[in-house]
Design a protein around this motif. Structure first.
Motif, PDB file in Angstrom:
ATOM      1  N   ASP A  64      11.896 -22.622 -25.693  1.00  0.00           N
ATOM      2  CA  ASP A  64      12.976 -22.001 -25.362  1.00  0.00           C
ATOM      3  C   ASP A  64      13.149 -21.572 -23.920  1.00  0.00           C
ATOM      4  O   ASP A  64      14.373 -21.473 -23.360  1.00  0.00           O
ATOM      5  N   SER A  65      12.281 -21.024 -23.347  1.00  0.00           N
ATOM      6  CA  SER A  65      12.246 -20.386 -22.046  1.00  0.00           C
ATOM      7  C   SER A  65      12.506 -21.653 -20.889  1.00  0.00           C
ATOM      8  O   SER A  65      12.848 -21.051 -19.899  1.00  0.00           O
ATOM      9  N   VAL A  66      12.609 -22.628 -21.278  1.00  0.00           N
ATOM     10  CA  VAL A  66      13.022 -23.835 -20.190  1.00  0.00           C
ATOM     11  C   VAL A  66      14.258 -24.506 -20.454  1.00  0.00           C
ATOM     12  O   VAL A  66      14.580 -25.363 -19.637  1.00  0.00           O
ATOM     13  N   LYS A  67      14.871 -24.322 -21.771  1.00  0.00           N
ATOM     14  CA  LYS A  67      15.866 -25.127 -21.844  1.00  0.00           C
ATOM     15  C   LYS A  67      16.917 -24.625 -20.788  1.00  0.00           C
ATOM     16  O   LYS A  67      17.359 -23.795 -20.658  1.00  0.00           O
ATOM     17  N   GLY A  68      17.768 -25.962 -20.630  1.00  0.00           N
ATOM     18  CA  GLY A  68      18.595 -25.921 -19.699  1.00  0.00           C
ATOM     19  C   GLY A  68      18.373 -25.982 -18.238  1.00  0.00           C
ATOM     20  O   GLY A  68      19.206 -26.025 -17.544  1.00  0.00           O
ATOM     21  N   ARG A  69      17.065 -25.594 -18.085  1.00  0.00           N
ATOM     22  CA  ARG A  69      16.576 -25.736 -16.700  1.00  0.00           C
ATOM     23  C   ARG A  69      15.361 -26.950 -16.353  1.00  0.00           C
ATOM     24  O   ARG A  69      15.322 -27.384 -15.373  1.00  0.00           O
ATOM     25  N   PHE A  70      14.623 -27.184 -17.265  1.00  0.00           N
ATOM     26  CA  PHE A  70      13.702 -28.264 -17.125  1.00  0.00           C
ATOM     27  C   PHE A  70      14.350 -29.480 -17.812  1.00  0.00           C
ATOM     28  O   PHE A  70      14.759 -29.498 -19.158  1.00  0.00           O
ATOM     29  N   THR A  71      13.812 -30.725 -17.471  1.00  0.00           N
ATOM     30  CA  THR A  71      14.158 -31.971 -18.086  1.00  0.00           C
ATOM     31  C   THR A  71      12.792 -32.878 -18.148  1.00  0.00           C
ATOM     32  O   THR A  71      12.422 -33.012 -17.006  1.00  0.00           O
ATOM     33  N   ILE A  72      12.420 -33.351 -19.242  1.00  0.00           N
ATOM     34  CA  ILE A  72      11.569 -34.178 -19.325  1.00  0.00           C
ATOM     35  C   ILE A  72      12.127 -35.572 -19.479  1.00  0.00           C
ATOM     36  O   ILE A  72      13.099 -35.769 -20.355  1.00  0.00           O
ATOM     37  N   SER A  73      11.117 -36.517 -18.837  1.00  0.00           N
ATOM     38  CA  SER A  73      11.737 -38.054 -19.150  1.00  0.00           C
ATOM     39  C   SER A  73      10.809 -38.958 -18.713  1.00  0.00           C
ATOM     40  O   SER A  73       9.490 -38.458 -18.600  1.00  0.00           O
ATOM     41  N   ARG A  74      10.876 -40.089 -19.169  1.00  0.00           N
ATOM     42  CA  ARG A  74       9.539 -41.004 -18.970  1.00  0.00           C
ATOM     43  C   ARG A  74      10.116 -42.196 -18.640  1.00  0.00           C
ATOM     44  O   ARG A  74      11.091 -42.751 -19.032  1.00  0.00           O
ATOM     45  N   ASP A  75       9.035 -43.242 -17.851  1.00  0.00           N
ATOM     46  CA  ASP A  75       9.391 -44.500 -17.440  1.00  0.00           C
ATOM     47  C   ASP A  75       8.415 -45.438 -18.185  1.00  0.00           C
ATOM     48  O   ASP A  75       7.385 -45.342 -17.697  1.00  0.00           O
ATOM     49  N   ASN A  76       8.696 -45.984 -19.195  1.00  0.00           N
ATOM     50  CA  ASN A  76       7.776 -46.819 -19.933  1.00  0.00           C
ATOM     51  C   ASN A  76       7.010 -47.822 -18.968  1.00  0.00           C
ATOM     52  O   ASN A  76       5.862 -48.164 -19.308  1.00  0.00           O
ATOM     53  N   ALA A  77       7.855 -48.233 -18.330  1.00  0.00           N
ATOM     54  CA  ALA A  77       7.316 -49.655 -17.467  1.00  0.00           C
ATOM     55  C   ALA A  77       6.160 -49.130 -16.599  1.00  0.00           C
ATOM     56  O   ALA A  77       5.236 -49.922 -16.087  1.00  0.00           O
ATOM     57  N   LYS A  78       6.273 -47.853 -16.065  1.00  0.00           N
ATOM     58  CA  LYS A  78       5.308 -47.406 -15.148  1.00  0.00           C
ATOM     59  C   LYS A  78       4.244 -46.412 -15.899  1.00  0.00           C
ATOM     60  O   LYS A  78       3.365 -45.716 -15.478  1.00  0.00           O
ATOM     61  N   ASN A  79       4.243 -46.219 -17.274  1.00  0.00           N
ATOM     62  CA  ASN A  79       3.608 -45.427 -18.044  1.00  0.00           C
ATOM     63  C   ASN A  79       3.498 -43.937 -17.427  1.00  0.00           C
ATOM     64  O   ASN A  79       2.554 -43.424 -17.419  1.00  0.00           O
ATOM     65  N   THR A  80       4.559 -43.430 -17.059  1.00  0.00           N
ATOM     66  CA  THR A  80       4.690 -42.106 -16.375  1.00  0.00           C
ATOM     67  C   THR A  80       5.803 -41.335 -16.976  1.00  0.00           C
ATOM     68  O   THR A  80       6.756 -41.743 -17.386  1.00  0.00           O
TER      69      THR A  80
END
Length: 122
Positions: A64-80
């Motif tokens: 809850d403390s980071v909602k709206g401020r942080f975004t997680i994402s992934r690049d499956n081709a780079k395993n990152t």
């Protein structure tokens, strides 16, 4: 075995932004066994807490403390996996750890990175 290497930490002023990256490496079987990855953080004298997770299907979950401020994402081709952090506050300062949960063994197994320091000056 899965190896996780985090990068992108550093010093930023309050209100600023940083992007963390976590690169996973290992055998094809190990990488394919990762069911979700996430970011956790630990401030001095405190427990390690969830920041955000993302599944193979792209489903995300945030503290809850980071909602709206942080975004997680992934690049499956780079395993990152990335963590874009905006509007950083001094209370966001911590060592940020990357976690990969695998199903390579019954019950699952977690791998952790070595951590990257995030410092926020007020």
């Amino acid at each position: 075995q899965v190896q996780l290497v985090e990068s992108g930490g550093g010093l930023v002023q309050a209100g600023g932004s940083l992007r963390l990256a976590c690169a996973a490496s290992g055998s094809t079987g190990s990488i394919n066994s990762i069911s979700f990855m996430g970011w956790y953080r630990q401030a001095p004298g405190k427990q390690r807490d969830l920041v955000a997770t993302i599944t193979n299907g792209g489903v995300t979950n945030y503290a809850d403390s980071v909602k709206g401020r942080f975004t997680i994402s992934r690049d499956n081709a780079k395993n990152t996996v990335y963590l874009q952090m905006s509007s950083l506050q001094p209370e966001d300062a911590a060592v940020y750890y990357c976690r990969a949960h695998t199903t390579i063994v019954r019950g699952g197994y977690d791998y952790w990175g070595q951590g990257t320091q995030v410092t926020v000056s007020s």
